[in-house]
Design an enzyme around this catalytic site. Structure first.
Site: not given
Ligand code: AMP
Length: 282
Positions: A31, A37, A150, A152, A188
């Protein structure tokens, strides 16, 4: 967009899409959605008929001194964004739904080969928490595809390895890093940064670009490149954690034979811990 909160309701909605012969692509998130995202959602729409997004802040992946209690939650805004991007189904379970008997003593999935390095070294249990919850979410949603960023990079490798090793019947798709105008990778946790820190934060990306340029120009002294990057980051006000030039496949230190590399970097800045990476093809 339909929002479901229980595993049963998620399964019912997905089953009814599948019986109509529709393919499912899954985008798990915690979230506080941003353009990173949303880029995953766009990618997802290209590969399958129905996009399922989840929002769940997974307690199992947070260490005792990390930000689980203060992780940014913007649920209504997230729903509006996903709705505006034509996502048909949002799964937003409670912790009780995911860990009905609590997260302690829960069965875990540990991707041994990739777990103890880079972020896993600084954050013990982090990737086990992620692999475990992602395995659970995969079992609930049973998608044909799942999209991960990518951004992460180690997480993406760990999920791919888990899917291969456990023979899970889905395909993992990686999506490129979405960045702010100054190059800072969207996250986030960037909300923890002041405006001034956001400008400084871009230096992490610039340091990665500089190291890539040096490597492409023929510099193979990876230890020296690592040291220079650490000094540069520390001077700019970061607390560098790692800056590792590794093989893109094993995430082990790059050898002179490796042609497909990635530099993985993590550094503290103010209240935030930033991670970023850059891929290099030689
Ligand atoms: P999170 O909500 O931070 O757990 O991220 C959820 C998904 O979004 C994960 O697959 C992350 O790698 C991806 N994500 C987060 N930030 C980015 C970004 N700047 N660019 C591409 N994907 C992202």
């Amino acid at each position: 967009m339909k929002t479901v909160y229980s595993i049963n309701d998620a399964r019912d909605s997905i089953r009814s899409a599948k019986t109509q012969g529709r393919t499912i692509v899954f985008v798990p998130t915690m979230g506080n959605l941003h353009d990173g995202h949303l880029s995953l959602v766009k990618k997802a729409r290209e590969v399958a008929d129905e996009v399922v997004v989840s929002i769940y802040v997974n307690q199992l992946q947070f260490g005792p001194n990390e930000d689980y209690d203060s992780y940014p939650i913007t649920f209504e805004e997230d729903q509006a964004l996903l709705n505006a991007h034509d996502v048909p189904l949002l799964f937003a379970p409670s912790s009780h739904e995911i860990y009905p008997e609590g997260a302690e003593h829960h069965t875990v999935v540990r991707v041994d080969a990739l777990d103890g390095m880079h972020c896993g070294k600084s954050r013990p249990g982090f990737f086990t928490g992620i692999a475990t919850v992602v395995a659970k979410l995969f079992n609930i949603v049973q998608p044909n595809y799942a999209v991960f960023g990518e951004k992460d990079f180690q997480q993406l490798c760990i999920i791919r390895k888990m899917v291969d090793d456990l023979m899970l019947p889905l395909e993992i798709i990686g999506a490129p890093i979405a960045r702010a105008e100054n190059g800072l990778a969207l996250s986030s946790r960037n909300g923890y940064l002041s405006e001034e820190e956001k400008q400084t934060a871009a230096i992490l990306w610039q340091t990665l670009i500089r190291a890539r340029k040096a490597i492409i120009a023929g510099d193979r002294d990876y230890d020296a490149l690592h040291r220079v990057a650490f000094v540069k980051l520390a001077r700019a006000g970061f607390k560098p954690d790692y800056f590792n030039i590794v093989s893109r496949h094993t995430l082990q230190p790059a050898t002179l034979d490796d042609k497909e590399l990635v530099i993985l970097a993590a550094a503290g800045l103010g209240r935030a811990r930033l991670i970023d990476n850059i891929q290099i093809d030689l």
